[in-house]
Design a protein around this motif. Structure first.
Motif, short mmCIF file in Angstrom:
data_model
loop_
_atom_site.label_atom_id
_atom_site.label_comp_id
_atom_site.label_asym_id
_atom_site.label_seq_id
_atom_site.Cartn_x
_atom_site.Cartn_y
_atom_site.Cartn_z
N GLU A 6 -15.45 18.78 -7.73
CA GLU A 6 -14.22 19.55 -7.54
C GLU A 6 -13.64 19.38 -6.15
O GLU A 6 -14.16 18.68 -5.30
CB GLU A 6 -14.51 21.03 -7.81
N GLY A 7 -12.50 20.04 -5.98
CA GLY A 7 -11.91 20.13 -4.66
C GLY A 7 -11.32 18.83 -4.17
O GLY A 7 -10.83 18.03 -4.94
N TRP A 8 -11.43 18.67 -2.91
CA TRP A 8 -10.83 17.55 -2.20
C TRP A 8 -11.19 16.21 -2.82
O TRP A 8 -10.35 15.36 -3.07
CB TRP A 8 -11.33 17.61 -0.76
N LEU A 9 -12.50 16.09 -3.09
CA LEU A 9 -13.01 14.82 -3.59
C LEU A 9 -12.32 14.43 -4.89
O LEU A 9 -11.87 13.30 -5.06
CB LEU A 9 -14.52 14.98 -3.82
N LYS A 10 -12.22 15.39 -5.79
CA LYS A 10 -11.62 15.13 -7.09
C LYS A 10 -10.15 14.76 -6.92
O LYS A 10 -9.65 13.82 -7.55
CB LYS A 10 -11.76 16.36 -7.99
N LYS A 11 -9.48 15.52 -6.07
CA LYS A 11 -8.05 15.26 -5.85
C LYS A 11 -7.81 13.84 -5.35
O LYS A 11 -6.92 13.14 -5.81
CB LYS A 11 -7.50 16.25 -4.82
N ARG A 12 -8.63 13.44 -4.38
CA ARG A 12 -8.45 12.11 -3.81
C ARG A 12 -8.74 11.02 -4.84
O ARG A 12 -8.01 10.05 -4.96
CB ARG A 12 -9.36 11.92 -2.59
N LEU A 13 -9.83 11.21 -5.57
CA LEU A 13 -10.18 10.22 -6.59
C LEU A 13 -9.09 10.12 -7.65
O LEU A 13 -8.70 9.02 -8.06
CB LEU A 13 -11.51 10.58 -7.26
N LEU A 14 -8.59 11.27 -8.07
CA LEU A 14 -7.54 11.28 -9.08
C LEU A 14 -6.27 10.62 -8.55
O LEU A 14 -5.61 9.87 -9.27
CB LEU A 14 -7.23 12.72 -9.52
N ASP A 15 -5.96 10.90 -7.31
CA ASP A 15 -4.79 10.30 -6.69
C ASP A 15 -4.92 8.78 -6.71
O ASP A 15 -4.00 8.06 -7.15
CB ASP A 15 -4.67 10.82 -5.24
N ALA A 16 -6.08 8.29 -6.28
CA ALA A 16 -6.31 6.84 -6.28
C ALA A 16 -6.23 6.30 -7.69
O ALA A 16 -5.61 5.26 -7.95
CB ALA A 16 -7.67 6.53 -5.65
N GLN A 17 -6.84 7.01 -8.63
CA GLN A 17 -6.84 6.52 -10.00
C GLN A 17 -5.44 6.52 -10.60
O GLN A 17 -5.05 5.57 -11.28
CB GLN A 17 -7.78 7.37 -10.88
N ASN A 18 -4.66 7.56 -10.33
CA ASN A 18 -3.28 7.60 -10.84
C ASN A 18 -2.46 6.44 -10.30
O ASN A 18 -1.66 5.84 -11.01
CB ASN A 18 -2.61 8.92 -10.47
N ARG A 19 -2.66 6.16 -9.03
CA ARG A 19 -1.91 5.04 -8.44
C ARG A 19 -2.31 3.72 -9.11
O ARG A 19 -1.46 2.90 -9.42
CB ARG A 19 -2.17 4.96 -6.94
N LEU A 20 -3.61 3.57 -9.33
CA LEU A 20 -4.08 2.36 -10.02
C LEU A 20 -3.47 2.26 -11.41
O LEU A 20 -2.99 1.20 -11.82
CB LEU A 20 -5.60 2.37 -10.14
N MET A 21 -3.49 3.39 -12.11
CA MET A 21 -2.92 3.43 -13.46
C MET A 21 -1.46 3.00 -13.44
O MET A 21 -1.03 2.22 -14.29
CB MET A 21 -3.03 4.85 -14.02
#
Ligand SMILES: Nc1nc2c(ncn2[C@@H]2O[C@H](COP(=O)(O)OP(=O)(O)OP(=O)(O)O)[C@@H](O)[C@H]2O)c(=O)[nH]1
Ligand SMILES: [Mg+2]
Length: 308
Positions: A6-21
């Motif tokens: 959760e938290g920061w880590l998840k947000k950052r990972l999701l951000d990176a993944q969304n950009r990749l997507m």
């Protein structure tokens, strides 16, 4: 996997993944429907988007840094009045977690710290000296030191001894600790047959009952510590922490992204580049949960309004 990340880590990972997507969708749309109504995106613009995603992952991987741990970034302190069983608990936790990485000399000989692996997270556990608040000037210096440790720690284990009545030492330490992140730990439950509501009216909230001596409740306490470590608390611990597995996934994603940038440079076909980005995406999915082919197709249809 999302449940406890959760938290920061998840947000950052999701951000990176969304950009990749976004990039994958872009490239694959061009591959699949290139001869239809889609205009080509310049390769330089694709490269820029990939580099942006890479930047996020790089930052994140950099937080998994043994050097930072050595600086004592993630510290858990055992705090409690004299004789409440702090050192016994310290030893019990160390024994329960055999993956001790290194010794750290105590700041003073009264404070002993060890690296310990709790749920995959390397933390520094500190045993503090019991402070008798009412006593001599030396003990007053002790309380200063303890307050310093409380402030420096990410989390405190606040220990009470349920074989005796609460006293001023307990209450004064609670004063110092109650604005920090702490877990209330009631120790020596093996000594009393009926704990009743020990400490309940003075210290509201959840209490973990243990016997540091015979090991009862230690497992529950470790689980509780773990949930504090990964609680999605912006100012708290998550964010500086990546477990080894998360670090591995993020690192693999990073190198697949680097490959794709090289491939772009070398004018490789779009299929190759998309394949590498998908691989990076898969690595992140290992942590975040799956993104399927259908998700990507849906996005392509959604964004470009293609379809029969
Ligand atoms: N029965 C019982 N005794 C315990 C338990 N935990 C600690 N003790 C005993 O309590 C006494 C004090 O334990 P320590 O671990 O030295 O306590 P401490 O808080 O580190 O004490 P100071 O460092 O002097 O502040 C020892 O005799 C321990 O054996 C427990 O869970 N049950
Ligand atoms: Mg001690």
């Amino acid at each position: 996997a999302l449940g406890n990340l959760e938290g920061w880590l998840k947000k950052r990972l999701l951000d990176a993944q969304n950009r990749l997507m976004d990039i994958i969708v872009l490239i694959e749309a061009e591959i699949d429907f290139g001869d239809e109504e889609i205009s080509k995106t310049p390769r330089s613009s694709i490269a820029k988007q990939i580099r942006d995603a890479r930047e996020i992952l790089r930052d994140m991987v950099a937080t998994y840094d043994v050097g930072r741990l050595a600086e004592g970034r993630v510290q858990i302190a055992i705090i409690g009045a004299p004789n409440t069983g702090k050192s016994t608990l310290f030893n019990a936790i160390l024994k329960d977690n055999r993956a001790i990485v290194a010794d750290i000399p105590g700041t003073t000989r009264d404070y002993l710290s060890e690296y310990v692996n709790i749920g995959g997270y390397p933390v520094i556990l500190t045993d503090t000296a019991g402070i008798r608040v009412s006593d001599s000037p030396i003990e007053c210096m002790g309380i200063e030191k303890t307050i310093e440790i409380i402030n420096k720690s990410s989390l405190c284990l606040f220990l009470l001894d349920c074989s005796r009545k609460l006293n001023d030492d307990d209450l004064i330490l609670y004063e110092k600790i109650h604005n920090s992140q702490y877990i209330l730990v009631v120790n020596k439950i093996d000594m009393v047959s009926n704990k009743g509501n020990f400490a309940r009216e003075k210290f509201p909230g959840k209490a973990i009952e243990i016997s540091a001596k015979n090991g009862d409740g230690i497992h529950t306490l470790l689980e509780e510590i773990k949930s504090h470590l990964i609680a999605g608390n912006e100012s708290g611990l998550s964010g500086v922490l990546l477990s080894q597995r998360q670090y591995d996934c993020a690192s693999r994603a990073l190198s697949a992204i680097d490959d794709s940038l090289n491939a772009l440079d070398c004018d490789e076909p779009e299929e190759v580049i998309a394949g590498m980005l998908r691989e990076a995406n898969d690595c992140l999915s290992e942590v975040l949960g799956k993104v399927t082919n259908d998700d990507i197709l849906n996005q392509i249809f959604g964004r470009f309004c293609i379809g029969k």
